[in-house]
Scaffold this motif. Structure first.
Motif, short mmCIF file in Angstrom:
data_model
loop_
_atom_site.label_atom_id
_atom_site.label_comp_id
_atom_site.label_asym_id
_atom_site.label_seq_id
_atom_site.Cartn_x
_atom_site.Cartn_y
_atom_site.Cartn_z
N VAL A 61 22.70 -22.91 68.00
CA VAL A 61 23.85 -23.78 68.27
C VAL A 61 23.73 -25.07 67.45
O VAL A 61 24.69 -25.52 66.83
N ALA A 62 22.54 -25.65 67.45
CA ALA A 62 22.30 -26.89 66.70
C ALA A 62 22.52 -26.67 65.20
O ALA A 62 23.15 -27.52 64.54
N MET A 63 22.03 -25.55 64.68
CA MET A 63 22.19 -25.27 63.26
C MET A 63 23.66 -25.10 62.90
O MET A 63 24.13 -25.64 61.89
N GLU A 64 24.41 -24.39 63.73
CA GLU A 64 25.83 -24.20 63.47
C GLU A 64 26.58 -25.54 63.52
O GLU A 64 27.41 -25.81 62.65
N LEU A 65 26.26 -26.37 64.50
CA LEU A 65 26.88 -27.70 64.58
C LEU A 65 26.58 -28.52 63.33
O LEU A 65 27.45 -29.19 62.79
#
Length: 135
Positions: free
Chosen positions: A14-18
């Motif tokens: 999720v953090a990488m996508e954000l």
């Protein structure tokens, strides 16, 4: 406007996508952290305009108190959580909550809205995906 953004999210994907979404929008992601203590350290060390804060972090459900503390430090805060009911009554000083999962377009609109408010620019309406807290 290019902003300095802190991502507080303990789920790596999720953090990488954000991060990719925000960088594609020409924002600077100052750091990605997974717990409240690290987020506080980042804000002490560098200027942060906006923080996207999950509620359940690697150190437990510390995101609500973290969001309040970051707002007191002058950081604009949007919560991102799969359980927006946890902050249904709002959190003092913060903008609102964006439900996860969120698509790229919802993140873009919510970030633009929050940054507009931070700069005192007239903002006609919040994107429907962003549940605003009362001021």
């Amino acid at each position: 406007m290019t902003a300095r953004i802190l991502i507080v999210e303990d789920e790596a994907l999720v953090a990488m996508e954000l991060r990719f979404v925000l960088e594609d929008l020409a924002h600077e992601v100052v750091r990605v952290v997974a717990d409240a203590r690290s987020a506080r350290d980042v804000v002490r060390e560098t200027e942060v305009d906006l923080a996207l804060v999950d509620i359940h972090l690697s150190d437990g459900p510390s995101g609500v108190e973290l969001g309040r503390a970051l707002a007191e430090e002058g950081v604009t805060v949007i919560f991102m959580t799969a359980n927006p009911g946890m902050v249904r009554d709002g959190v003092a000083g913060t903008i609102g909550v964006l439900s996860k999962p969120s698509d790229e377009h919802a993140v873009e609109k919510a970030v633009a809205f929050a940054l507009g408010r931070r700069l005192g620019q007239p903002v006609e309406y919040a994107p429907p995906e962003l549940q605003l807290f009362s001021a």
